[in-house]
Scaffold this motif. Structure first.
Motif, short mmCIF file in Angstrom:
data_model
loop_
_atom_site.label_atom_id
_atom_site.label_comp_id
_atom_site.label_asym_id
_atom_site.label_seq_id
_atom_site.Cartn_x
_atom_site.Cartn_y
_atom_site.Cartn_z
N LEU A 71 -9.83 -27.19 4.88
CA LEU A 71 -9.23 -27.13 3.54
C LEU A 71 -8.59 -25.77 3.28
N ALA B 172 -6.29 -23.94 -2.16
CA ALA B 172 -5.82 -24.87 -3.21
C ALA B 172 -6.56 -26.20 -3.14
N ASP B 173 -6.92 -26.64 -1.92
CA ASP B 173 -7.64 -27.91 -1.75
C ASP B 173 -9.01 -27.90 -2.42
N ASN C 219 -9.86 -27.23 -5.26
CA ASN C 219 -9.85 -27.76 -6.64
C ASN C 219 -9.55 -29.25 -6.69
N LYS C 220 -9.45 -29.87 -5.50
CA LYS C 220 -9.10 -31.30 -5.46
C LYS C 220 -10.30 -32.12 -5.03
N PRO C 221 -10.29 -33.43 -5.35
CA PRO C 221 -11.37 -34.28 -4.84
C PRO C 221 -11.28 -34.37 -3.31
N GLU C 222 -12.41 -34.59 -2.69
CA GLU C 222 -12.44 -34.66 -1.23
C GLU C 222 -12.97 -36.05 -0.84
N HIS D 60 -17.41 -26.39 2.37
CA HIS D 60 -16.53 -25.38 1.75
C HIS D 60 -16.90 -23.95 2.14
#
Ligand code: ZN
Length: 412
Positions: free
Chosen positions: A27, A30-31, A33-36, A355
């Motif tokens: 990731l 920026a990723d 903050n996105k759903p995974e 993460h």
């Protein structure tokens, strides 16, 4: 679900790792903050042909984008392995300027360049654009396609049958193993040789390498099962070598069934070894989960203990197998603040699921962690040698497979 090879119903679970994101879906900041997306990660075993295989799940296609960031050339030991193999094959098969070599999943040309340098015509097959481009820069012709029966037949019609077909660490990644094997049959010249390398499921079981399970890995193979798959496609295995790569791999040598080559004793020896290890007994497979769980529990307990004692921990090697382990154990940055990796493409990114940030190896020198967990245990020795300063500055290395172990010095 039915067995991918023999179509018998799959009734037994080998390993259930719950849900995990794709192990190579690194990731960006920026990723975060996105759903995974998490996919089920469950492995079954067929009690008819003993093929160990990932269970099908919805939207699997979304996983396999052709932008996979792994470059084979980043591992020095793997490059040596490739060079040694090429020299051996050129000599044993008398390959020359009139021969033709095909490598399926040719990656960045780490292997074919050894044939090219000796003047032997070759062709790479590699759908991943970034790695294929690296191979083309070296002067290796590459077809940007997935390999299977259709491509094998097309190449045969174009007069491009090969004296040697190589598939290193691709056979286990193929969703339709029957179709792939038929492709090998079609593109193999009369009298030609196939060599495939894949992790040996016998070693996976023996050494509890449950972290080598990930979505992209569809099959976990034994010589017994591969012999059956080859036979169905009109091929036979006449020789096999046991290798230490990837925690224990097999290199099988195949030819047309009608080839007069004699089967070497290595084939029956490995088949016998597999039988002794219980690879044709259901009990061997259904008891594996308990062993994987023990490693997960031991690792978690160790990391919690370090945290409570005020010790600092880091990891080395942002490998796919590391993601399986970290995600199954639920390890997050509070227990493992960062991972170092020599591959520049991964630095600055984050491990999927956990993460955990990926940093340059130099960070180990400044952060001076008390413990460094080596995630790619298959190259642990290489990592310990290259980062000997960790022990010199008072730190210790740790590996989790086949059991959680602190290495008291850098070389044990
Ligand atoms: Zn089967």
């Amino acid at each position: 679900m039915k067995c991918r090879y023999c179509k018998a119903p799959l009734e037994h679970t080998f390993l259930d790792l719950g849900f995990a994101p794709p192990s190579n879906a690194y990731l960006t900041e920026a990723d975060l903050n996105k759903p995974e997306i998490y996919y089920p990660l469950k492995v079954k075993v067929c009690d008819s042909c003993w093929l160990v295989q990932t269970e099908d799940y919805a939207e699997a296609d979304a996983l396999f984008t052709p932008e996979y960031a792994y470059f084979s050339s980043t591992s020095a030991s793997w490059l040596d392995h490739a060079k040694h193999y090429a020299d051996q094959m050129i000599e044993k098969l008398n390959l020359n300027r009139k021969s033709f070599v095909i490598e399926v999943a040719s990656n960045d040309g780490y292997l074919l360049k050894n044939f090219l340098h000796r003047g032997i015509p070759c062709l790479g097959i590699e759908p991943t654009r970034s790695t294929a481009a690296a191979a083309e820069k070296l002067g290796i012709p590459v077809l940007h396609e997935f390999f299977g029966k259709a491509l094998g037949e097309r190449l045969a019609i174009e007069g491009k049958q090969a004296d040697l077909i190589i598939g290193n660490n691709v056979y286990a990644h193929v969703p339709d193993i029957n179709d792939f094997t038929k492709g090998l049959k079609a593109v193999l010249k009369r009298g030609g040789t196939i060599t495939l390398e894949f992790p040996h499921v016998m070693r996976l079981i023996e050494q509890a390498q449950f972290d080598t399970v990930y979505h992209e890995h569809f099959s976990y193979l034994s010589l017994y099962t591969v012999s059956r798959i080859f036979a169905t496609a009109g091929l036979s295995i006449w020789k096999v070598e046991e290798l230490s790569t990837h925690g224990g791999s097999l290199r099988v040598f195949g030819c047309h069934q009608e080839d007069s080559r004699e089967t070497q004793p290595s084939v029956s020896a490995v088949l016998e070894e597999e039988a002794v290890h219980g690879l044709q007994q259901l009990q061997t497979y259904v008891t594996f989960q308990t062993r994987a769980d023990k490693i997960k529990d031991d690792l978690l307990a160790f990391l919690v203990e370090q945290k409570r004692a005020g010790k600092t921990v880091a990891a080395y090697g942002a490998a796919a197998k590391g993601n399986t382990l970290l995600n199954y154990a639920g390890i997050k940055p509070d227990l493992l603040p960062f991972v170092c990796d020599a591959a520049k493409a991964k630095q600055g990114q984050y491990m999927p699921g956990s993460h955990i940030p990926i940093l340059a190896p130099e960070r180990l020198e400044s952060a001076k962690p008390n413990v460094v967990l080596i995630l790619p245990w298959n190259i642990a020795e290489e990592v310990m040698q290259q980062n000997a300063f960790v022990t010199e500055q008072g730190g210790k290395f740790l590996t989790a497979i086949p059991s959680v172990k602190v290495h008291e010095c850098g070389f044990c």
